[in-house]
Enzyme design. Structure first.
Site, PDB file in Angstrom:
ATOM      1  N   CYS A 432      64.623 -16.363 127.870  1.00 39.06           N
ATOM      2  CA  CYS A 432      63.810 -17.357 128.547  1.00 39.06           C
ATOM      3  C   CYS A 432      64.622 -18.482 129.173  1.00 39.06           C
ATOM      4  O   CYS A 432      64.295 -18.959 130.253  1.00 39.06           O
ATOM      5  CB  CYS A 432      62.744 -17.900 127.609  1.00 39.06           C
ATOM      6  SG  CYS A 432      63.412 -18.680 126.148  1.00 39.06           S
ATOM      7  N   HIS A 476      61.108 -21.584 123.023  1.00 41.70           N
ATOM      8  CA  HIS A 476      60.890 -21.091 124.379  1.00 41.70           C
ATOM      9  C   HIS A 476      61.301 -22.171 125.377  1.00 41.70           C
ATOM     10  O   HIS A 476      61.442 -23.345 125.028  1.00 41.70           O
ATOM     11  CB  HIS A 476      59.395 -20.753 124.545  1.00 41.70           C
ATOM     12  CG  HIS A 476      59.088 -19.981 125.772  1.00 41.70           C
ATOM     13  ND1 HIS A 476      59.746 -18.823 126.116  1.00 41.70           N
ATOM     14  CD2 HIS A 476      58.165 -20.171 126.749  1.00 41.70           C
ATOM     15  CE1 HIS A 476      59.257 -18.337 127.236  1.00 41.70           C
ATOM     16  NE2 HIS A 476      58.283 -19.151 127.657  1.00 41.70           N
ATOM     17  N   ASP A 491      55.894 -20.361 134.195  1.00 43.28           N
ATOM     18  CA  ASP A 491      56.694 -19.697 133.161  1.00 43.28           C
ATOM     19  C   ASP A 491      57.292 -18.432 133.747  1.00 43.28           C
ATOM     20  O   ASP A 491      56.667 -17.380 133.749  1.00 43.28           O
ATOM     21  CB  ASP A 491      55.829 -19.372 131.929  1.00 43.28           C
ATOM     22  CG  ASP A 491      56.710 -19.039 130.732  1.00 43.28           C
ATOM     23  OD1 ASP A 491      57.898 -18.726 130.938  1.00 43.28           O
ATOM     24  OD2 ASP A 491      56.204 -19.101 129.592  1.00 43.28           O
TER      25      ASP A 491
END
Lengths: 684, 316
Positions: A432, A476, A491
């Protein structure tokens, strides 16, 4: 001035019997064992070895009664203790502190046991061991620690009982199982008083010992983010926070726990800017949720909340890290690092956009001029095709979707000088943070203000306790960009691997074996047991460890006690405690009365026969007396036989409780059968 | 009358009753001494009988051994008896060119030491040491005595000329000291009209064997003792030491070891009476035999003193 002499006069102190020493040894070992994990290994072994040495010496003395008793002189033990203190000082670098002091106590108990000879020493030793038994709570207050302290507690109670037995015969008569059962029963009787004191006795706000707990290394998010950092954090299955929701928790895709926001980028690493306490709170909207967070210590001043926090946290523990503010980046930041478990009520609005502040656009555009040239080129190329900001952002997301990018924990080595270039054009494998970083750089290169937000995404719902567990492995990173004057959440990881957002990290990674055990989905019953234990742990944290002065004042109020007058609470304790003691004493008296009903009946029989002319001699036992009576009045031989047998069994045999009732009934019936003394006198 | 025994004691109680019955058929009219002798054996103690010859001491010993299936030997103590006559002797074997040990009469399970006060102290103490240690050390070698090992020693209280009375410390080695006494007229009649006792003993079947007896001894050790009974035993011990104004003229008090022996004997007596627990009656039954020779020199004088003590101490 002459001081009075304090030496006690009277008979020499009673020596410890071997049974008593055995009890002491067992109790000390039970007190040492839970602590053995917290002290250095040499201390753990040494402390237990001293106890074993004493027990071995005692058994040797028992085997050779005539031989001279082995004694280790007290002065040698004192020198030994000083040497241990010096060694501890050398190994820790300091002596006055939690760890070396506990280690010293651990050994000292063994030393004291070696030189204990009298019952008085034994009592002192029990106190020392009891103190040792509470020291594990200085290290952690989990339910496991409480359970581990129970054996020591029971054995200490049994030891006290053994020490209190005056004569060797009485000591020998007390079977170990009975002594432990007695200690257990007494503890159960004391339990309500302990509960009463726990709930009502005025508490000091803050930790009792003032022991700094920050010495522990904690893992968690950091205020910088460079490639590989979050992937590393994913290896931790320790809990970051737990959240109790009043109703159902929001769906996984909306569980973004906002943490540090990073606006500064040096070509490789993102870092957070200074905290400026001028962030606003959105007014409560329709999609507002309320929940309580139990935050594990993380040594950072950050409090986590679902995006976006719409109120300041309401602390429900005494241990507060100071005032909390909402930073300009919409992050909750406290004055001091969170060094202890923290509970707070929090309100959030489940929104993925919020208005940008005046200077935000200016501060979130900067890029290092030379770094990542190929990325800039790609941005320029895409920007030519999409002049509109929203369309450009969509195009970048499409770029991630349509090219063969892989979501993985093991991205391999990436170009060191221009990591974003290396990721976007060469490896295309990343976690991520790689996606968030590259995405934010692409947006900034096209003139769209963007920043990286780190925190946790998702969380596991524990059905057992109806709360969410958010672990370090849920860490994250995502991106916020200003589009149309609003900060909007994007995202990029979701573009590559939608599963990461929907079902958490374990659903997104094909090779789950790279993940810590408890973050996986397929661990089966083990997982179930772990969730059960976590629920227990959470309840314990909330209700036992978390029961502090704040919660106590609520209880006082509920009981109509004035929190400003702690004397009222003390009075309530005294009254309730006395009432409970009355109950216990009354119950004991009632039981003794029942037990001694046999004695009452027996003395009635004796009195009646005495009036009939056959008094019992003082030394005469029940069988001898009833046999004599049977000979005198053969008509009632059966009744006399039953009386003698029942009473003898009740008084001298070990009879289970059920049989005891039956025997009592028999005795009673047989006594009823006997005629009045006058009739007996006449019938003789 | 007897109390209902605990279930695990049923076979033991029945077998002990059979043993007692068989013994009573030989040693007629001597219920109480028989029971005491049996209890003494079950409590792993040794027995001292003080009485005149001819009241059935050796019959009792012989019958006990035969009934329980134990090897029996008898040593007549005389003034010229040497320790080797009791313990055994090593003899040089010409053919084997080595010493060979010939075990003495003490290497039997039931040993009757008749008129122990006739032998010189050296021989006496050889036997008494073997009793205490349950082993014999000779020529630097230790030999275990058989298990069970039960010594019945007798001494004649009336003829003391040319005798070496046992010192008090040696008396302490015996768990019990009893008298047998003359039989009552009925029993004597049966005795006179009956046939040869020795032949009868030879015909008697063995009702037990050493392992069974060891099991019984273990069982006797685990008979329940209630706190109330311990109170009583402690009161008796305290009274023997002259405490609480209950001084019954005791010359010396009972030691804690005597207390433990008293409990062991009372437990064994309760087992013989088929009871799962010890009653004050059991303590009282064994008290004169256990405490008598410890309180005063002789069985008779001591027993009287002990009985007075029992009467003076009320049940708590």
């Amino acid at each position: 001035m002459k001081l009075p002499r304090l030496r006690r006069k009277g008979p020499p102190a009673a020596p410890l019997t071997s049974t008593q020493s055995g009890w002491l040894g067992a109790a000390i070992l039970a007190a040492q064992l839970p602590q053995a994990l917290h002290v250095p290994i040499w201390i753990a072994v040494l402390g237990c070895a001293l106890v074993a040495l004493r027990l071995w010496l005692a058994s040797r003395d028992r085997a050779r009664p005539g031989a001279s008793v082995a004694r280790i002189p007290s002065w040698a033990l004192v020198i030994f203790a000083v040497a241990i203190a010096a060694l501890l000082r050398a190994s820790y670098g300091y002596l006055l502190g939690r760890d070396p002091s506990v280690a010293f106590l651990y050994v000292l108990v063994g030393v004291k046991f070696l030189e204990s000879r009298t019952v008085r020493d034994g009592t002192l030793l029990v106190c020392l061991a009891a103190f040792l038994a509470i020291t594990p709570f200085l290290f952690g207050q989990s339910p496991l620690a409480a359970a581990a302290a129970l054996p020591a507690l029971l054995l200490l109670g049994a030891t006290l009982a053994a020490l209190a037995a005056r004569t060797p015969l009485a000591v020998a008569a007390a079977a170990p199982r009975r002594a432990v059962a007695q200690a257990g029963a007494m503890m159960l009787q004391g339990l309500p008083i302990a509960l009463l004191l726990f709930v009502l006795f005025p508490r000091i706000a803050g930790p009792l010992w003032g022991v700094p707990q920050g010495a522990r290394a904690t893992t968690g998010l950091s205020d910088t983010m460079s490639p590989g950092m979050i992937a590393e954090l994913t290896q931790e299955d320790s809990v970051a926070l737990r959240a109790d929701f009043a109703g159902a928790p929001p769906p996984p895709a909306q569980r973004y726990w906002r943490g540090p926001v990073m606006s500064r980028f040096d070509g490789r690493t993102w870092s957070a800017s200074f905290v400026r306490p001028d962030g606003g709170l959105p007014t409560a909207g329709v999609r507002s949720v309320e929940y309580t967070i139990t935050l594990e210590p993380n040594d950072r001043p950050w409090l986590f909340a679902l995006e976006l926090p719409s109120a300041l946290p309401e602390m429900s523990t005494d241990t507060s890290p100071g005032d909390v503010v909402v930073s300009r980046d919409r992050q909750l930041v406290a004055r001091r690092p969170v060094g202890q478990v923290l509970r707070y009520r929090q309100r959030s609005q489940l929104a993925d956009s919020h208005p940008a502040l005046p200077r935000d656009a200016m501060e979130n555009l900067r890029l290092p001029p030379e770094a990542n040239p190929r990325t800039r080129a790609l941005a320029a190329q895409l920007r030519e095709r999409h002049a509109d900001d929203a369309a450009y952002v969509e195009a970048v997301l499409a770029h991630f979707r349509d090219n063969p990018f892989t979501y993985t924990l093991a991205p391999g080595t990436i170009h060191a000088r221009d990591p974003v270039d290396g990721f976007l054009f060469e490896s295309r494998r990343g976690f991520c943070e790689h996606y968030a970083s590259a995405f934010a750089v692409l947006l900034r290169a096209a003139g769209i203000p963007a920043r990286v937000v780190t925190g946790y995404q998702g969380g596991e719902f524990n059905r057992r306790g109806n709360y969410l567990i958010v672990r370090q492995s849920d860490a994250h990173a995502w991106v916020e960009a200003i589009v149309d004057g609003q900060w909007r959440r994007f995202d990029p990881t979701g573009a590559v691997s939608p599963l990461r957002i929907e079902s958490g990290i374990s659903g997104a990674l094909p090779d789950a074996l790279e993940l810590p055990l408890f973050a996986r989905l397929d661990a089966g019953f083990l997982k179930d047991a772990q969730l059960l234990f976590d629920a227990l742990n959470h309840a314990w944290r909330r209700n036992v460890v978390g029961f502090d002065a704040t919660r106590q004042r609520d209880v006082w109020r509920w009981l109509r006690l004035d929190p400003a007058l702690p004397g009222q609470a003390v009075g309530a304790i005294a009254i309730a405690g006395a009432a409970w003691m009355g109950v216990v004493l009354g119950w004991l008296a009632w039981r003794r009365g029942r037990r001694e009903r046999s004695a009452v009946l027996w003395s009635e029989v004796c009195a009646r026969l005495a009036r009939a002319g056959l008094p019992r001699e003082a030394h005469e036992g029940p069988l001898a007396y009833t046999t004599r009576a049977s000979r005198r009045w053969p008509d009632y031989a059966i009744a006399f036989g039953a009386i003698g047998e029942a009473y003898a069994r009740l008084r001298y045999a070990s009879v289970p409780a059920r049989e005891r009732e039956a025997l009592l009934a028999t005795l009673k019936r047989a006594v009823e059968v006997l005629p009045a003394p006058v009739a007996l006198r006449g019938g003789a | 009358m007897t109390l209902r025994p605990a279930s695990q004691n049923v076979p033991t109680a029945a077998k002990l009753a059979a043993v007692h019955q068989q013994l009573a058929a030989i040693v007629v009219g001597k219920e109480a001494p028989l029971k005491l002798a049996l209890a003494c054996l079950l409590a792993r103690g040794h027995l001292l009988i003080e009485d005149i010859p001819g009241v059935g001491k050796s019959t009792l010993a012989h019958a006990l051994a035969a009934t329980l299936g134990l090897r029996y030997s008898r040593i007549q103590f005389t003034s010229d008896l040497l320790p080797a006559d009791v313990l055994g002797v090593s003899v040089f074997d010409e053919r084997a060119q080595a010493f060979r040990f010939h075990p003495g009469p003490v290497f039997n399970s039931v040993v009757l030491a008749d008129e122990i006060n006739r032998a010189p102290p050296k021989t006496q103490s050889a036997l008494l040491e073997a009793m205490e240690e349950r082993q014999v050390s000779l020529d630097g070698q230790t030999r275990k005595l058989p298990e069970p090992f039960f010594v019945i020693a007798t001494q004649n209280p009336t003829e003391q000329i040319g005798a070496y009375p046992l010192p008090e410390s040696q008396l302490d080695r015996f768990l019990m000291a009893i008298e047998i006494g003359y039989p009552d007229p009925g029993a004597e009649r049966e005795l006179l009209s009956g046939g040869d006792r020795r032949a009868k003993i030879a015909e008697m079947p063995a009702l037990a064997d050493p392992p069974t007896l060891a099991e019984w001894q273990r069982e006797a050790g685990s008979v329940h003792v209630a706190p109330a009974l311990l109170d009583y035993v402690q009161a008796l011990l305290a009274a023997s030491r002259g405490a609480g104004g209950a001084d019954a003229g005791a010359r010396r008090g009972l030691s804690p070891r005597a207390g433990l022996m008293l409990l062991a004997a009372a437990r064994a007596h309760a087992l013989v009476a088929a009871r799962p627990m010890v009653l004050p009656e059991d303590v009282q039954a064994v008290f004169p035999a256990v405490a008598g020779h410890r309180l005063a020199g002789g069985a008779r004088a001591g027993a009287l003193q002990a009985q007075a003590l029992v009467r003076a101490v009320p049940l708590p």
